[in-house]
Design a protein around this motif. Structure first.
Motif, PDB file in Angstrom:
ATOM      1  N   LEU A  60      -2.309   0.349   2.254  1.00 29.66           N
ATOM      2  CA  LEU A  60      -1.528   1.396   2.911  1.00 29.66           C
ATOM      3  C   LEU A  60      -2.411   2.257   3.799  1.00 29.66           C
ATOM      4  N   SER A  62      -1.610   6.020   6.604  1.00 33.42           N
ATOM      5  CA  SER A  62      -0.558   6.941   7.025  1.00 33.42           C
ATOM      6  C   SER A  62      -0.745   7.350   8.475  1.00 33.42           C
ATOM      7  N   GLN A  74       6.143   2.363  14.017  1.00 33.71           N
ATOM      8  CA  GLN A  74       7.330   2.335  13.165  1.00 33.71           C
ATOM      9  C   GLN A  74       8.148   1.070  13.380  1.00 33.71           C
ATOM     10  N   ASN A 131       6.713  -1.822   3.818  1.00 26.83           N
ATOM     11  CA  ASN A 131       7.555  -0.650   3.578  1.00 26.83           C
ATOM     12  C   ASN A 131       6.995   0.564   4.294  1.00 26.83           C
ATOM     13  N   SER A 132       7.845   1.544   4.506  1.00 29.30           N
ATOM     14  CA  SER A 132       7.430   2.848   5.023  1.00 29.30           C
ATOM     15  C   SER A 132       8.009   3.916   4.113  1.00 29.30           C
ATOM     16  N   TYR A 133       7.218   4.968   3.853  1.00 31.38           N
ATOM     17  CA  TYR A 133       7.666   6.019   2.954  1.00 31.38           C
ATOM     18  C   TYR A 133       7.419   7.391   3.580  1.00 31.38           C
ATOM     19  N   ASP A 134       8.321   8.308   3.278  1.00 33.70           N
ATOM     20  CA  ASP A 134       8.167   9.675   3.760  1.00 33.70           C
ATOM     21  C   ASP A 134       6.936  10.307   3.126  1.00 33.70           C
ATOM     22  N   GLY A 135       6.085  10.884   3.968  1.00 33.64           N
ATOM     23  CA  GLY A 135       4.886  11.547   3.484  1.00 33.64           C
ATOM     24  C   GLY A 135       4.710  12.902   4.128  1.00 33.64           C
ATOM     25  N   VAL A 139       3.930   9.484   7.836  1.00 34.64           N
ATOM     26  CA  VAL A 139       4.681   8.387   7.238  1.00 34.64           C
ATOM     27  C   VAL A 139       3.673   7.418   6.640  1.00 34.64           C
ATOM     28  N   ILE A 140       3.889   7.032   5.407  1.00 38.64           N
ATOM     29  CA  ILE A 140       2.991   6.110   4.714  1.00 38.64           C
ATOM     30  C   ILE A 140       3.433   4.683   5.017  1.00 38.64           C
ATOM     31  N   LYS A 141       2.522   3.903   5.576  1.00 36.70           N
ATOM     32  CA  LYS A 141       2.817   2.519   5.948  1.00 36.70           C
ATOM     33  C   LYS A 141       2.154   1.576   4.937  1.00 36.70           C
TER      34      LYS A 141
END
Length: 207
Positions: A60, A62, A74, A131-135, A139-141
């Protein structure tokens, strides 16, 4: 051993500079993340790379939501983590700048999905986006590693807001000299913590 003298203390929600300085004590490597989407290349310097899983191989990093390359990263199908060598400080600064064409006069080689890999980097980790996550403001990739490639050299490091290089800790045992005809392989001291870690690693590799 006596307690260390406190330098500063505070609420990171109220003092982001303090928070940044605190995080700076955690030394990291330096990488340039590259990607390509609809014929456009993008690249960004980061020190947020971290391993997630070995099985499957996940990593990962970010990206700031305010990055000019945010939309490209993105929407891209993947990315390459180019781990920089100690002689690539200028390259790190270049990809951290707002240059309109960051790839101008930069030597690269097309990798998976035509994403550019940076020549001279210490390692390449070619990833498919997982996946991508809200950070928060980032954004955490998360990516699944498809191909990896490493080269001889020493890594570029970043700690306390400064570039650095890795050196052996003074407490590390000096590697003994061995005859040139002997296999060049280091063996840890029996029953030491390093020995146990080495054994575990070998068992994992045999699976």
């Amino acid at each position: 051993m006596g307690s260390l003298k406190m330098i500063e203390k505070g609420n990171p929600a109220e003092d982001t500079r303090l928070f940044r300085r605190c995080l700076g004590f955690f030394g990291t490597g330096v990488a340039v993340i590259t990607t390509r989407h609809h014929g456009k290349n993008a690249g960004a310097t980061v020190n947020s790379v971290a391993s997630v899983s070995l099985e499957p191989p996940l990593v990962l990093w970010s990206i700031s939501r305010t990055s000019r390359s945010f939309d490209i990263f993105q929407n891209a199908e993947g990315f390459v983590i180019n781990i920089l060598a100690k002689n690539q400080v200028d390259l790190s600064r270049h990809f951290a700048s707002p240059a309109p064409d960051k790839f101008a006069q930069i030597a690269t080689t097309p990798g998976w999905n035509d994403i550019p890999t940076i020549d001279g980097a210490l390692a390449h980790i070619e990833c498919q986006s997982e996946n991508s996550y809200d950070g928060g403001d980032h954004v955490i990739k998360v990516g699944r590693a498809l191909n990896v490639c490493t080269f001889e050299g020493d890594p570029l490091m970043f700690v306390q807001g400064r570039y650095a290089v890795a050196v052996d800790h003074p407490g590390m045992r000096v590697r003994p000299e061995v005859p040139k005809h002997t296999e060049d392989r280091w063996e840890p001291v029996p029953n030491s913590m390093i020995s146990l870690i080495t054994r575990v690693n070998r068992l994992l590799l045999q699976k």
